[in-house]
Design an enzyme around this catalytic site. Sequence first.
Site, PDB file in Angstrom:
ATOM      1  N   TYR A   1      18.602   3.326  -3.599  1.00  0.00           N
ATOM      2  CA  TYR A   1      17.447   2.437  -3.552  1.00  0.00           C
ATOM      3  C   TYR A   1      17.952   0.994  -3.613  1.00  0.00           C
ATOM      4  O   TYR A   1      18.323   0.492  -4.683  1.00  0.00           O
ATOM      5  CB  TYR A   1      16.511   2.681  -4.730  1.00  0.00           C
TER       6      TYR A   1
ATOM      7  N   GLY B   1      -0.723   5.089  -0.489  1.00  0.00           N
ATOM      8  CA  GLY B   1      -1.940   4.287  -0.571  1.00  0.00           C
ATOM      9  C   GLY B   1      -3.143   4.896   0.102  1.00  0.00           C
ATOM     10  O   GLY B   1      -4.273   4.442  -0.119  1.00  0.00           O
TER      11      GLY B   1
ATOM     12  N   ALA C   1      -5.523   5.962  -2.413  1.00  0.00           N
ATOM     13  CA  ALA C   1      -5.840   4.918  -3.389  1.00  0.00           C
ATOM     14  C   ALA C   1      -6.837   3.917  -2.837  1.00  0.00           C
ATOM     15  O   ALA C   1      -7.111   2.893  -3.459  1.00  0.00           O
ATOM     16  CB  ALA C   1      -4.562   4.198  -3.822  1.00  0.00           C
ATOM     17  N   GLY C   2      -7.351   4.197  -1.638  1.00  0.00           N
ATOM     18  CA  GLY C   2      -8.298   3.276  -1.020  1.00  0.00           C
ATOM     19  C   GLY C   2      -7.652   2.032  -0.469  1.00  0.00           C
ATOM     20  O   GLY C   2      -8.331   1.029  -0.206  1.00  0.00           O
TER      21      GLY C   2
END
Length: 321
Positions: free
Chosen positions: A61, A213, A216-217
Site C-alpha cells: 500500500y 461507496g 454508502a449513497g
Amino acid sequence: MKMRSLGHNGPQVSAIGLGCMRMSNITGGPQPGPDRNRESVAVIEAALEAGITLLNTGDFYGMGHNETLVAKAIRGRRDQAFLSVKCGIRRTHTGAILSMDGRPDSIKNYAAYSLQRLGVDYIDLYQPARADPSVPFEETIGAVADLIREGKVRYLGVSEINADQLRRAHATHPVSALEIEYSLASRFIEREMLPLARELGVGVVAYGVVTQGLLAGAMQGGVVDEALATSFARFRGETLRRNLEKASFLERLARSKHRTPAQLAIAWVLSRGDDIVPLVGMSRRSRLPENLGALDVAFNEDELAALDQAFAPGAIVGTRS
C-alpha cells in the site's frame, strides 16, 4: 467496544476493523502530502481511542507509505493495536501490479521490512495477499509458519484464495483468518468459502463492505471517480445505473430507521455471524462516529428478509475487478 474472535479460540479483536489502504496512493504517483498524512495518523489514533484494535495494512500500500502512517499512530500504544499485514504483491513505480511473489525467502524478506517500517517486534496477523501460482501454496504458508515459530508473527492469515487453497493452508498451519470481499453487493463467499471457513474454524475479515461507496449513497446521480470506473465494471454505464437502482433500497430502509446506508451495510455484515469482522476504511476523523454507529444497528426478521431479497447473490451486476 464489542469484541469478536478470529476463528475458534483465536485472538480477540474489535468487532469492526480499520482498513488503512486508502490513506495511501495505491495506483502510483506521489503519496499524500503532510496535511493528509497527519489526518490519516489522527484517524488511526482516534480509532484506537474508540476501542478499534484491528488495523489492516499491506506492505504494497503505497510501497511502504501505509505502514509508516500506522507506525506513527501506534507509537507508544503498541498494546492497543492488533496489526494485520498483507504481503507479496510486487508493483512498479507507477503502481501497476507486476505479480504475486510467494517464494518463502521473499515472504520472510517482506516481513523483515514490514517489521522495520512498523517499528515493532512482531506482526499479529501476517498473510500473503494472494496465492502465487508459480509456488506451491504450502511453501508460502510454511514461510509464515517459520516466522510464527521465530516469534516475528503471532497468527497466520490468508487473503482472496479459493477453497482448495484454504484447506491446504490450514493443513500446513492453523489459519486464524481469511480476508475476503463480503457485502450485500458481493455474496459469493456464501456458496463455499464461508461454510468451509466455519468448518475449519477460520474467522472471516470482510473488506469492501460498502462496495467502494455504492452502498454508502456516495454515487447518487451516477457520479463515480474515473479511476474507480476504469477498475470496476460494476461502476460503468448501464451496469452502474442498474446497480444504483438496487442500492436505492438500502437508502430507503436507512431513512426509515434514521440511519445512514453505510451503517446498514456494515451492520448487515456484522449480522452474518460473530465469526465475521468487517473492515471499514476512513480517511477523516469525522467519519468515525457514523461507522461506529453501525454497532448499534439492529434488524428485525422482516428487514433481514427484505435485504436478502433485494440483494440476493448476483443482484449487483458487473465483475468486482
